[in-house]
Design a protein around this motif. Structure first.
Motif, PDB file in Angstrom:
ATOM      1  N   GLY A   1      -3.498  -0.921  -3.969  1.00  0.00           N
ATOM      2  CA  GLY A   1      -3.682  -1.833  -5.210  1.00  0.00           C
ATOM      3  C   GLY A   1      -3.843  -1.533  -5.674  1.00  0.00           C
ATOM      4  O   GLY A   1      -2.649  -0.802  -7.093  1.00  0.00           O
ATOM      5  N   SER A   2      -4.584  -2.543  -6.686  1.00  0.00           N
ATOM      6  CA  SER A   2      -4.229  -2.524  -9.048  1.00  0.00           C
ATOM      7  C   SER A   2      -5.402  -1.476  -9.081  1.00  0.00           C
ATOM      8  O   SER A   2      -6.236  -0.861  -8.443  1.00  0.00           O
ATOM      9  CB  SER A   2      -5.558  -3.997  -9.305  1.00  0.00           C
ATOM     10  N   LEU A   3      -5.295  -0.931 -10.229  1.00  0.00           N
ATOM     11  CA  LEU A   3      -6.561  -0.182 -11.041  1.00  0.00           C
ATOM     12  C   LEU A   3      -7.584  -0.384 -10.663  1.00  0.00           C
ATOM     13  O   LEU A   3      -8.278  -1.373 -10.722  1.00  0.00           O
ATOM     14  CB  LEU A   3      -6.262  -0.236 -12.694  1.00  0.00           C
ATOM     15  N   GLN A   4      -8.432   0.931 -10.284  1.00  0.00           N
ATOM     16  CA  GLN A   4      -9.492   0.807 -10.390  1.00  0.00           C
ATOM     17  C   GLN A   4     -10.282   1.163 -11.498  1.00  0.00           C
ATOM     18  O   GLN A   4      -9.754   2.016 -12.582  1.00  0.00           O
ATOM     19  CB  GLN A   4      -9.706   1.555  -8.711  1.00  0.00           C
ATOM     20  N   GLU A   5     -11.601   1.253 -11.570  1.00  0.00           N
ATOM     21  CA  GLU A   5     -12.866   1.961 -12.586  1.00  0.00           C
ATOM     22  C   GLU A   5     -13.963   3.277 -12.077  1.00  0.00           C
ATOM     23  O   GLU A   5     -13.937   3.379 -10.349  1.00  0.00           O
ATOM     24  CB  GLU A   5     -13.407   0.536 -12.933  1.00  0.00           C
ATOM     25  N   LYS A   6     -14.140   3.920 -12.708  1.00  0.00           N
ATOM     26  CA  LYS A   6     -14.950   5.039 -12.397  1.00  0.00           C
ATOM     27  C   LYS A   6     -15.998   5.730 -13.301  1.00  0.00           C
ATOM     28  O   LYS A   6     -15.348   6.038 -14.194  1.00  0.00           O
ATOM     29  CB  LYS A   6     -13.927   5.875 -10.912  1.00  0.00           C
ATOM     30  N   ARG A   7     -17.256   5.545 -13.592  1.00  0.00           N
ATOM     31  CA  ARG A   7     -18.080   6.282 -14.781  1.00  0.00           C
ATOM     32  C   ARG A   7     -17.959   7.205 -14.245  1.00  0.00           C
ATOM     33  O   ARG A   7     -17.503   8.073 -13.701  1.00  0.00           O
ATOM     34  CB  ARG A   7     -19.153   5.399 -14.499  1.00  0.00           C
ATOM     35  N   GLY A   8     -18.080   8.344 -15.701  1.00  0.00           N
ATOM     36  CA  GLY A   8     -17.689   9.867 -15.847  1.00  0.00           C
ATOM     37  C   GLY A   8     -19.181  10.036 -16.189  1.00  0.00           C
ATOM     38  O   GLY A   8     -20.791   9.105 -16.968  1.00  0.00           O
ATOM     39  N   LYS A   9     -19.600  10.748 -15.535  1.00  0.00           N
ATOM     40  CA  LYS A   9     -21.048  12.233 -15.768  1.00  0.00           C
ATOM     41  C   LYS A   9     -20.363  13.926 -15.985  1.00  0.00           C
ATOM     42  O   LYS A   9     -19.667  13.730 -15.179  1.00  0.00           O
ATOM     43  CB  LYS A   9     -21.883  12.021 -14.479  1.00  0.00           C
TER      44      LYS A   9
ATOM     45  N   VAL B   1     -12.920  16.081  -9.373  1.00  0.00           N
ATOM     46  CA  VAL B   1     -12.105  16.155  -8.300  1.00  0.00           C
ATOM     47  C   VAL B   1     -10.930  15.270  -9.029  1.00  0.00           C
ATOM     48  O   VAL B   1      -9.491  14.778  -8.737  1.00  0.00           O
ATOM     49  CB  VAL B   1     -12.128  15.092  -6.910  1.00  0.00           C
ATOM     50  N   SER B   2     -10.238  15.611 -10.194  1.00  0.00           N
ATOM     51  CA  SER B   2      -9.422  15.551 -11.078  1.00  0.00           C
ATOM     52  C   SER B   2      -8.697  15.705 -11.924  1.00  0.00           C
ATOM     53  O   SER B   2     -10.003  16.432 -12.754  1.00  0.00           O
ATOM     54  CB  SER B   2     -10.018  13.207 -10.884  1.00  0.00           C
ATOM     55  N   ASN B   3      -8.053  15.461 -13.029  1.00  0.00           N
ATOM     56  CA  ASN B   3      -7.917  16.235 -14.812  1.00  0.00           C
ATOM     57  C   ASN B   3      -8.104  14.365 -15.064  1.00  0.00           C
ATOM     58  O   ASN B   3      -8.367  13.397 -14.792  1.00  0.00           O
ATOM     59  CB  ASN B   3      -6.630  15.917 -14.458  1.00  0.00           C
ATOM     60  N   VAL B   4      -8.682  14.861 -16.586  1.00  0.00           N
ATOM     61  CA  VAL B   4      -9.050  13.784 -17.757  1.00  0.00           C
ATOM     62  C   VAL B   4      -8.185  13.637 -18.103  1.00  0.00           C
ATOM     63  O   VAL B   4      -7.405  14.715 -19.019  1.00  0.00           O
ATOM     64  CB  VAL B   4     -10.207  14.448 -18.027  1.00  0.00           C
TER      65      VAL B   4
ATOM     66  N   ASN C   1      -5.625  12.053 -10.386  1.00  0.00           N
ATOM     67  CA  ASN C   1      -5.597  12.689  -8.748  1.00  0.00           C
ATOM     68  C   ASN C   1      -4.495  11.756  -7.972  1.00  0.00           C
ATOM     69  O   ASN C   1      -4.692  11.261  -8.009  1.00  0.00           O
ATOM     70  CB  ASN C   1      -7.101  12.611  -8.137  1.00  0.00           C
ATOM     71  N   SER C   2      -4.392  12.568  -7.162  1.00  0.00           N
ATOM     72  CA  SER C   2      -3.014  12.209  -6.154  1.00  0.00           C
ATOM     73  C   SER C   2      -3.702  11.144  -5.398  1.00  0.00           C
ATOM     74  O   SER C   2      -2.474  10.451  -4.508  1.00  0.00           O
ATOM     75  CB  SER C   2      -1.993  13.411  -5.139  1.00  0.00           C
ATOM     76  N   ILE C   3      -4.947  11.290  -4.999  1.00  0.00           N
ATOM     77  CA  ILE C   3      -5.294  10.321  -3.540  1.00  0.00           C
ATOM     78  C   ILE C   3      -5.611   8.749  -4.551  1.00  0.00           C
ATOM     79  O   ILE C   3      -5.184   7.903  -3.828  1.00  0.00           O
ATOM     80  CB  ILE C   3      -5.974  10.833  -2.957  1.00  0.00           C
ATOM     81  N   GLN C   4      -6.734   9.260  -5.311  1.00  0.00           N
ATOM     82  CA  GLN C   4      -6.798   8.085  -6.375  1.00  0.00           C
ATOM     83  C   GLN C   4      -6.271   7.398  -7.320  1.00  0.00           C
ATOM     84  O   GLN C   4      -5.805   5.942  -8.434  1.00  0.00           O
ATOM     85  CB  GLN C   4      -8.306   7.923  -6.652  1.00  0.00           C
ATOM     86  N   GLU C   5      -5.414   8.083  -7.385  1.00  0.00           N
ATOM     87  CA  GLU C   5      -4.025   7.789  -9.090  1.00  0.00           C
ATOM     88  C   GLU C   5      -4.190   7.850  -9.902  1.00  0.00           C
ATOM     89  O   GLU C   5      -4.907   8.817 -10.625  1.00  0.00           O
ATOM     90  CB  GLU C   5      -3.216   6.362  -8.372  1.00  0.00           C
ATOM     91  N   ILE C   6      -4.411   6.872 -10.900  1.00  0.00           N
ATOM     92  CA  ILE C   6      -4.508   6.485 -11.894  1.00  0.00           C
ATOM     93  C   ILE C   6      -6.779   5.836 -12.154  1.00  0.00           C
ATOM     94  O   ILE C   6      -5.952   4.308 -11.508  1.00  0.00           O
ATOM     95  CB  ILE C   6      -4.152   6.333 -13.397  1.00  0.00           C
TER      96      ILE C   6
ATOM     97  N   TYR D   1       3.309   4.557 -12.836  1.00  0.00           N
ATOM     98  CA  TYR D   1       3.163   4.362 -11.423  1.00  0.00           C
ATOM     99  C   TYR D   1       3.960   4.253 -10.221  1.00  0.00           C
ATOM    100  O   TYR D   1       4.138   4.685  -9.331  1.00  0.00           O
ATOM    101  CB  TYR D   1       1.595   5.506 -11.792  1.00  0.00           C
ATOM    102  N   ALA D   2       3.244   3.502  -9.917  1.00  0.00           N
ATOM    103  CA  ALA D   2       3.212   2.382  -8.594  1.00  0.00           C
ATOM    104  C   ALA D   2       4.969   2.068  -8.414  1.00  0.00           C
ATOM    105  O   ALA D   2       5.271   1.941  -7.371  1.00  0.00           O
ATOM    106  CB  ALA D   2       2.832   0.951  -9.073  1.00  0.00           C
TER     107      ALA D   2
END
Length: 291
Positions: A121-129, A181-184, A241-246, A272-273
């Motif tokens: 779907g559309s672009l998602q968000e996730k905070r960083g720590k 589980v990602s690159n930054v 990452n390959s599953i969550q995309e961007i 990407y899409a």
């Protein structure tokens, strides 16, 4: 649910490996995770190129070709009834005697796992720590996507009480490294930044794809050694990452960013899409002049 094991579909309850498998005993194994969109194995050639290079380095006698991998995945998804899925393609060294081995492995164990995913779907968000545990250094010249995952596991436990957050490793020297589980990536004044693979990070397939997307779209990309202040002073930050995309990052600690409103993250996610249902490799990305 079925898994694919050495050319056969096996119910997950019946699957087994030998306790003498050196992937289990010594971590001598590699895996790739990739996403299937409507039956298409996205960036499969790039994943197999990295997998095969690692297998050669570890002297595991297996080379996986596209038709073999794609046929196995198609068979597995058909048995499980999935069209959009998470795939883990795993090659373990195979059976050996107790003790470290200097000879090549000639009977590897190949396992493929799948999980259903919703349609992208559309672009998602996730905070960083920022994590307190440092990113460990690679065992060799570069980090492999291997069975050796203890650093990530300990980091995952550090953020287990922070749902919806990605942990960010720093190196022992204090440079920004990667997510659990990602690159930054981050952007400042329209320039895209990401840590160099020389920091010891995994050279993610999605990382490589996004860099190629950006450069072929006329966006300047800089890879290097960057401090935490460089990251926290960014205009926008995102994970790949390959599953969550961007995945856009709206904030890290007290620092806030543009999140889903970030222009670069939104633009790159859109490009990407465009390739999800057809690309086998980043080499298929067209430049702006070609579009």
């Amino acid at each position: 649910m079925y898994i694919w094991q050495n050319g056969m579909l096996v119910k997950k309850e019946e699957a087994a490996i030998s306790p003498f498998d050196h992937g289990f005993l010594y971590g001598a194994g590699l895996f790739e995770t990739f996403r299937v969109y409507g039956g298409h194995c996205f960036l499969l050639d790039d994943h197999l190129e990295r997998l095969n290079a690692g297998l050669e380095l570890l002297e595991i006698g297996k080379k996986v070709k596209r038709n073999e991998a794609e046929g196995a995945v198609r068979s597995l998804l058909g048995a499980n009834g999935y069209t959009d899925a998470y795939i883990r393609f795993n090659v373990s060294a195979g059976i050996g005697e107790i003790g470290l081995r200097s000879e090549p492995y000639d009977s590897p164990e190949v396992l493929i796992f799948s999980k259903p995913l919703p349609r992208a779907g559309s672009l998602q968000e996730k905070r960083g720590k920022i994590l307190s545990i440092s990113r460990n250094t690679p065992e060799g010249d570069e980090r492999l996507k291997s069975h050796h995952y203890l650093n990530n596991l300990l980091a995952w436990r550090e953020i287990r009480h922070f749902p919806g957050v990605e942990g960010i490793f720093l190196t022992q020297e204090g440079n920004v490294a990667e997510g659990i589980v990602s690159n930054v990536f981050w952007a400042k004044h329209g320039i895209l930044y990401t840590p160099s693979v020389q920091t010891g990070i995994l050279n993610g397939i999605t990382r490589q794809f996004v860099i190629e997307l950006a450069e072929k779209s006329g966006i300047e990309v800089r890879q290097g050694f960057y401090s935490l202040d460089d990251l926290l002073n960014a205009d926008e930050v995102f994970f790949t990452n390959s599953i969550q995309e961007i995945v856009a990052c709206p904030g890290i600690g007290d620092a806030n960013f543009e999140g889903m409103n970030g222009q670069l993250a939104g633009f790159l996610h859109g490009r990407y899409a465009e390739g999800r249902s057809s690309f086998y490799s980043k080499s298929e990305i067209r430049t702006e002049d070609d579009v």
